[in-house]
Motif scaffolding. Structure first.
Motif, PDB file in Angstrom:
ATOM      1  N   HIS A  40       2.165  -5.042  -2.868  1.00 30.96           N
ATOM      2  CA  HIS A  40       3.045  -3.937  -2.498  1.00 30.96           C
ATOM      3  C   HIS A  40       3.447  -3.093  -3.710  1.00 30.96           C
ATOM      4  CE1 HIS A  40       5.716  -1.567  -0.148  1.00 30.96           C
ATOM      5  NE2 HIS A  40       6.774  -1.945  -0.819  1.00 30.96           N
ATOM      6  N   HIS A  99       7.707   4.693   2.319  1.00 30.61           N
ATOM      7  CA  HIS A  99       6.262   4.611   2.047  1.00 30.61           C
ATOM      8  C   HIS A  99       5.396   5.426   2.996  1.00 30.61           C
ATOM      9  CE1 HIS A  99       6.884   1.809  -1.172  1.00 30.61           C
ATOM     10  NE2 HIS A  99       7.582   1.006  -0.381  1.00 30.61           N
ATOM     11  N   HIS A 124      10.084   0.751  -7.192  1.00 34.70           N
ATOM     12  CA  HIS A 124       8.636   0.819  -7.420  1.00 34.70           C
ATOM     13  C   HIS A 124       8.258   1.437  -8.763  1.00 34.70           C
ATOM     14  CE1 HIS A 124       6.895  -0.850  -3.790  1.00 34.70           C
ATOM     15  NE2 HIS A 124       7.926  -0.339  -3.132  1.00 34.70           N
TER      16      HIS A 124
HETATM   17 ZN    ZN Z   1       8.389  -0.767  -1.100  1.00 38.55          ZN
END
Ligand code: ZN
Ligand code: ZN
Length: 158
Positions: A40, A99, A124
């Protein structure tokens, strides 16, 4: 069980799930479970990533609680409902807003939703197991504070 008792259980389950998800994300997924979660934090081909297995695990737990609730213990059914609602909210915020994994574009409206999106983008900013900030999904800290901590934890990031 009264309606109020049921509602309280559902609401509490949603709140506790956010705390639980935060802890799992911070200490398990960015710890011993990094093997699944790493997918991820990197570019992946195709619609699925190994990290989705975590969602599958939670779905199995919710399904088991629904069954236990219908057979033996009413409250378990409402805990399962809370878990399911949490899962849907997570799918909306994390997979949708942040996302954009949904087949259509989902737009963040309002200050709080935008803050959630920004906070998770900061999560992220780091592609490694250590050094990440903001592990929650439905609750996010002030973005400026997160940015400061991100910089302090990762001197190489600009
Ligand atoms: Zn994420
Ligand atoms: Zn992560």
């Amino acid at each position: 069980m009264t309606l109020w008792a049921a509602l309280t259980i559902v609401l509490l389950s949603i709140i506790l799930m956010e705390i639980f998800a935060w802890a799992i994300h911070k200490y398990v997924m960015h710890g011993i479970g990094w093997g699944w979660h790493e997918s991820h934090h990197r570019e992946t081909d195709g619609p699925f990533e190994t990290n989705d297995l975590y969602a599958v695990c939670f779905s199995v737990i919710a399904a088991a609680l629904f069954i236990a609730g219908s057979l033996w213990w009413d409250p378990a059914w409402f805990i399962a409902l809370g878990l399911t609602i949490y899962g849907l909210l997570y799918a909306f915020v994390h997979d949708g807003l942040v996302h954009q994994r949904w087949p259509f574009f989902v737009k963040a409206r309002g200050r709080y939703m935008k803050r959630l999106v920004q906070a998770h983008r900061l999560h992220h900013a780091v592609h490694t197991r250590d050094g990440a900030v903001s592990f929650g999904f439905l609750w996010a800290e002030d973005v400026r504070r997160l940015k400061a901590r991100l910089k302090a934890q990762n001197p190489v990031l600009k």
